[in-house]
Structures are given as structure tokens and as C-alpha cells.
Scaffold this motif. Structure first.
Motif, PDB file in Angstrom:
ATOM      1  N   GLY A   1      46.155  34.247  39.017  1.00  0.00           N
ATOM      2  CA  GLY A   1      45.356  33.241  39.726  1.00  0.00           C
ATOM      3  C   GLY A   1      44.739  33.729  41.013  1.00  0.00           C
ATOM      4  N   SER A   2      44.308  35.003  41.044  1.00  0.00           N
ATOM      5  CA  SER A   2      43.703  35.542  42.264  1.00  0.00           C
ATOM      6  C   SER A   2      42.293  36.086  42.039  1.00  0.00           C
ATOM      7  CB  SER A   2      44.598  36.639  42.856  1.00  0.00           C
ATOM      8  OG  SER A   2      44.768  37.715  41.945  1.00  0.00           O
ATOM      9  N   LEU A   3      41.608  35.538  41.045  1.00  0.00           N
ATOM     10  CA  LEU A   3      40.209  35.911  40.836  1.00  0.00           C
ATOM     11  C   LEU A   3      39.355  35.410  42.000  1.00  0.00           C
ATOM     12  CD1 LEU A   3      39.798  34.946  37.061  1.00  0.00           C
ATOM     13  CD2 LEU A   3      39.792  37.276  37.978  1.00  0.00           C
ATOM     14  N   LEU A   4      38.200  36.023  42.183  1.00  0.00           N
ATOM     15  CA  LEU A   4      37.202  35.541  43.135  1.00  0.00           C
ATOM     16  C   LEU A   4      36.058  34.968  42.314  1.00  0.00           C
ATOM     17  CD1 LEU A   4      37.221  38.554  45.629  1.00  0.00           C
ATOM     18  CD2 LEU A   4      38.594  36.454  45.712  1.00  0.00           C
ATOM     19  N   LEU A   5      35.837  33.664  42.420  1.00  0.00           N
ATOM     20  CA  LEU A   5      34.869  32.965  41.580  1.00  0.00           C
ATOM     21  C   LEU A   5      33.634  32.584  42.390  1.00  0.00           C
ATOM     22  CD1 LEU A   5      38.002  31.733  40.971  1.00  0.00           C
ATOM     23  CD2 LEU A   5      36.787  30.913  38.964  1.00  0.00           C
ATOM     24  N   MET A   6      32.463  32.905  41.872  1.00  0.00           N
ATOM     25  CA  MET A   6      31.198  32.611  42.547  1.00  0.00           C
ATOM     26  C   MET A   6      30.536  31.405  41.871  1.00  0.00           C
ATOM     27  SD  MET A   6      30.303  36.643  42.818  1.00  0.00           S
ATOM     28  CE  MET A   6      31.746  37.148  41.872  1.00  0.00           C
ATOM     29  N   PHE A   7      30.538  30.275  42.556  1.00  0.00           N
ATOM     30  CA  PHE A   7      30.135  29.001  41.963  1.00  0.00           C
ATOM     31  C   PHE A   7      28.632  28.792  42.103  1.00  0.00           C
ATOM     32  CE2 PHE A   7      29.614  24.480  41.493  1.00  0.00           C
ATOM     33  CZ  PHE A   7      30.621  24.087  40.617  1.00  0.00           C
ATOM     34  N   GLY A   8      27.920  28.920  40.988  1.00  0.00           N
ATOM     35  CA  GLY A   8      26.472  28.788  41.002  1.00  0.00           C
ATOM     36  C   GLY A   8      25.992  27.452  40.463  1.00  0.00           C
ATOM     37  N   ALA A   9      26.105  26.422  41.262  1.00  0.00           N
ATOM     38  CA  ALA A   9      25.605  25.083  40.915  1.00  0.00           C
ATOM     39  C   ALA A   9      25.562  24.285  42.213  1.00  0.00           C
ATOM     40  CB  ALA A   9      26.498  24.407  39.877  1.00  0.00           C
TER      41      ALA A   9
END
Length: 287
Positions: free
Chosen positions: A128-136
Motif C-alpha cells: 500500500g505504498s504506491l504513488l498514484l497520480m489522479f487525473g480527473a
């Protein structure tokens, strides 16, 4: 909320494990069913078709090889009503143009598209340590932030196109840092300098990157099995970076050199090995 995941490759499988650890159930589809069957013991429900997975879920993770595969999988679910009021998170590395095309495709069918590329691989996905880039848009960000936080840290990027470009910019650093480290390490080894001395100095400097220590054992042992990220996929992403540098009128010579090195490694059969195998093409170049 019902959740589905399409694509159980290295990253997708690990995300599925994380979701099953956090939530009670998960609908899963993979073109090669055998690669997803072990998730049954964790509580997953395997779907026979993409349409079955889409119909079963409210939120869907698309973790497929590339945009072409994603389009093919989605197109196989022909009924427009399947997409209505469902949210699709696109996690694969694709071009900004492809992100916009998928956004239009899913939106036209009544669904919600969120470009959500991630930085990290199977270990980060599992813990649970991903880096997520939220494009919305911001409304969607606030709606989904807590849910997605079970996978890692969520960064608001606003537009699908920008999220896709941001991911390519970061993956370019994966390429350039591995090529640079491989070149330096090859110099050290061939001059019979103690690798420990080299690494001690490097770690104490501003030049240090944690990736170097992660990949060091592979280079020392020449062990590129059990890949976190394959060389084939690295080349796929490099080509996307080249397309983007051309679109933005940015010098692409460094990427072209890296492409040559990677293609040399692929010719030696390292395509499905860990991407650090590009070291072999640098350490022992063939004329």
C-alpha cells in the motif's frame, strides 16, 4: 461498493492482492485465466469476460499492458449500458493522447474515466505504498481519495492528459538513472575497484538514488529473474517518452541512446527479465 480489476500482470496481480487484503471481495478478469486463478484463495471472483467484470462492479481498475489492449478489452463489452455510472481507473502507462481517447470512449458510454498512473511495482502495491497520480476533476478526487489511499499516496493532477505526461516524465528517470548507474558500475568493475568503496562514496553523496541499492544485487549476481518491471515494458515506455518529446519539441538524443542500449539487451534475450538487465549491454557491448 463492488470492485473489479482487469489485468493481472506483475502490477495488476499485486494490486488485486492489496484490494483483497483491504476489502471483502473483488471481481477479476485476465485474458490468461491461469495467471489469476491463485487469487481465488484470497476471495476473488474470476470473470470469464470483460463484460462480466464490468457488469458486476461499480469501480473498475484497468491494469493492462498498453492502451491498445485496454481498448480491445473494453470494446469486447459491447453493451453501452454496461458502462453507465461506473468509474474506470486507468493505471497503465499510456500516452496523453491515448488517455484522452479512453476518456472520450468511456464518457460517451456513460461511464467516468480517471487516469490513475502509479509509481511503484509489486512490492509497493502489496504494502500500500504506491504513488498514484489522479487525473480527473477535484470533485472526483475528493470522492475517491479515501478509497484509493489504501493503495498508497494520492496526488491530485486534475487532467487525464497531464497525469499521463507526469507518469512518462517519471518513467524517463527510471530509464536514465538505470543507464547512468550501469555505466558507472561497469567502469568500477572493469577497473577492479572495490564495489563497496564505490557504493559507500555514492551513498554519502547528493548523487545517490535508492534505486541503485535495489538493483545492485542483480548487477553483482547477474540475476535478472523475478522481474518487478521487465525490459520489454521499459522499452514500450521509452517509445512513449520519445513520442512525447517530439510533440513537445524537446531534445530526444539521450532517449535514443538508451533505446539503442535496451534493444541490444533485448537481442540477447533479456526482454522478460528485470529491466536492470540492460547492464549487460553496457558491460559487454557487442560490435
Amino acid at each position: 461498493m463492488r470492485i473489479a480489476l482487469l489485468g493481472t500482470g506483475i502490477l495488476g496481480h499485486s494490486i488485486a492482492e492489496r484490494l483483497l487484503h483491504t476489502y471483502d471481495s473483488l471481481y477479476v478478469y485476465n485474458r490468461s485465466r491461469s495467471k489469476a486463478e491463485d487469487l481465488l484463495s484470497l476471495g476473488a471472483t474470476l470473470c470469464n469476460t470483460p463484460a462480466e467484470a464490468i457488469a458486476a462492479a461499480d469501480a473498475l481498475f484497468l491494469v493492462l499492458t498498453d492502451a491498445k489492449t485496454t481498448k480491445t478489452v473494453l470494446a469486447s463489452a459491447e453493451e453501452k449500458t454496461l458502462f453507465e455510472k461506473k468509474t474506470f481507473f486507468q493505471l497503465g502507462t499510456i500516452s496523453p493522447m491515448e488517455a484522452e481517447e479512453l476518456n472520450a470512449y468511456i464518457t460517451q458510454k456513460g461511464g467516468v474515466f480517471i487516469e490513475l498512473p502509479v509509481l511503484g511495482s509489486k512490492n509497493e502495491a502489496k504494502n500500500g505504498s504506491l504513488l498514484l497520480m489522479f487525473g480527473a476533476n477535484e470533485e472526483q478526487y475528493h470522492k475517491w481519495h479515501d478509497f484509493l489511499s489504501s493503495l498508497g499516496k494520492v496526488f491530485f493532477v486534475a487532467e487525464p492528459k497531464k497525469a499521463a505526461v507526469l507518469k512518462l516524465a517519471l518513467n524517463q528517470l527510471i530509464i536514465s538513472s538505470m543507464v547512468g548507474f550501469s555505466l558507472s558500475f561497469a567502469m568500477v568493475i572493469k577497473e577492479n575497484i572495490d564495489p563497496k568503496l564505490f557504493m559507500n562514496i555514492l551513498r554519502a553523496s547528493a548523487l545517490y538514488c535508492s534505486t541503485y541499492d535495489k538493483k545492485l544485487p542483480r548487477l553483482v549476481k547477474k540475476d535478472y529473474e523475478l522481474a518487478n518491471f521487465t525490459l520489454d515494458l521499459l522499452l514500450k515506455d521509452l517509445k512513449l517518452c520519445l513520442e512525447e518529446t517530439e510533440r513537445l519539441s524537446i531534445e530526444s538524443a539521450p532517449l535514443e541512446i538508451s533505446r539503442t542500449i535496451i534493444e541490444q539487451a533485448l537481442k540477447r534475450g533479456y526482454g522478460q527479465k528485470d529491466y536492470s538487465a540492460l547492464f549487460e549491454a553496457i558491460f559487454s557491448p557487442k560490435p
